[in-house]
Design a protein around this motif. Structure first.
Motif, PDB file in Angstrom:
ATOM      1  N   VAL A  46      30.110  -3.225  -0.370  1.00 25.30           N
ATOM      2  CA  VAL A  46      28.953  -2.331  -0.273  1.00 25.30           C
ATOM      3  C   VAL A  46      28.799  -1.502  -1.542  1.00 25.30           C
ATOM      4  CG1 VAL A  46      27.908  -0.457   1.040  1.00 25.30           C
ATOM      5  CG2 VAL A  46      29.106  -2.303   2.242  1.00 25.30           C
ATOM      6  N   VAL A  55      21.921  -5.716   4.715  1.00 18.22           N
ATOM      7  CA  VAL A  55      23.103  -6.563   4.870  1.00 18.22           C
ATOM      8  C   VAL A  55      22.986  -7.359   6.168  1.00 18.22           C
ATOM      9  CG1 VAL A  55      25.610  -6.586   5.211  1.00 18.22           C
ATOM     10  CG2 VAL A  55      24.592  -5.052   3.511  1.00 18.22           C
ATOM     11  N   LEU A  69      29.396  -0.806   8.841  1.00 18.89           N
ATOM     12  CA  LEU A  69      28.380  -1.080   7.828  1.00 18.89           C
ATOM     13  C   LEU A  69      27.326   0.016   7.780  1.00 18.89           C
ATOM     14  CD1 LEU A  69      27.976  -4.898   8.507  1.00 18.89           C
ATOM     15  CD2 LEU A  69      28.974  -3.869   6.456  1.00 18.89           C
ATOM     16  N   CYS A  74      24.408   0.931   5.010  1.00 13.44           N
ATOM     17  CA  CYS A  74      23.691  -0.348   5.026  1.00 13.44           C
ATOM     18  C   CYS A  74      22.607  -0.366   6.101  1.00 13.44           C
ATOM     19  CB  CYS A  74      24.663  -1.494   5.297  1.00 13.44           C
ATOM     20  SG  CYS A  74      25.994  -1.655   4.090  1.00 13.44           S
TER      21      CYS A  74
END
Length: 219
Positions: A46, A55, A69, A74
């Motif tokens: 990331v 993502v 995430l 993200c």
């Protein structure tokens, strides 16, 4: 000499995970089983992406990687072959778009994703299936986009279904073990260059070494 396991179709893998979905999601709701160094590889991925990257969690299962995430900034989308897993992902993580789809036919337009995470999601496919996924990942990634692959490091094919029998499930799940050296030429064939890699010894209840590779899509 033991006979090689019979090949396994994607539909059989999906059906097995449909049966396992609730048990799997209840037993492993988050990243508790991961080693710190494994999670550091995701953080590394990331950090190399643009701000607020899009993502794709390809083979997301019940979505246990979604909070990690999202916590890293993200914009996450998930796909999985198993409707049962997608059902749990949608229930447990209602803020993340998720749908049933094959790794070999990603339902996204060309060059629309900054990063693709494949967290142990290619382990049940042979090299032909893996190459099809890598080609799809390359297609949906933007120029210089990044792919992360996590997998068991080793050689051979084994049935890991018996591990689920204590939980009341009788399924067949073939796992294809590969080393980073095995993975490198397959990635290169599909237009990726390896940027970083990890191969480590097993920890805790793991029965074998593990590997993580971060690769960049090439022009």
């Amino acid at each position: 000499m033991a006979e090689a396991p019979l090949p396994q179709r994607a539909a059989e893998v999906g059906a097995a995970y449909d049966e396992l979905a609730d048990s799997y999601a209840d037993q492993i709701p988050g990243t508790g089983p991961e080693a710190a160094v494994d999670l550091a590889m995701i953080e590394h991925l990331v950090a190399l992406l643009p701000a607020r990257p899009r993502v794709l969690d390809a083979g997301c299962g019940a979505g246990r990687m979604f909070p990690l995430l999202e916590g890293l900034g993200c914009r996450v989308t998930g796909i999985d072959l198993s409707p049962g897993m997608v059902r749990r992902a949608a229930r447990d993580h209602p803020g993340v778009p998720v749908q049933v789809a094959s790794l070999q036919a990603l339902p996204f337009a060309d060059a629309t994703v900054d990063g693709v995470l494949s967290w142990y999601s290619t382990i049940h496919g042979d090299d032909t299936s893996l190459l099809a996924f890598l080609g799809e990942a390359r297609r949906v990634l933007r120029p210089d986009g990044l792919l992360l692959l996590a997998f068991q490091s080793g050689t051979g094919v084994r049935d890991v279904g018996p591990a689920y029998r204590p939980f009341g499930h009788d399924v067949r799940l073939l796992r294809h073990d590969r080393t980073v050296d095995d993975m490198r030429p397959l990635l290169a064939r599909c237009g990726f260059a390896v940027m970083s890699q990890l191969e480590r010894a097993p920890v805790g209840s793991e029965r074998g070494p593990q590997a993580v590779v971060v690769a960049q899509a090439q022009a």
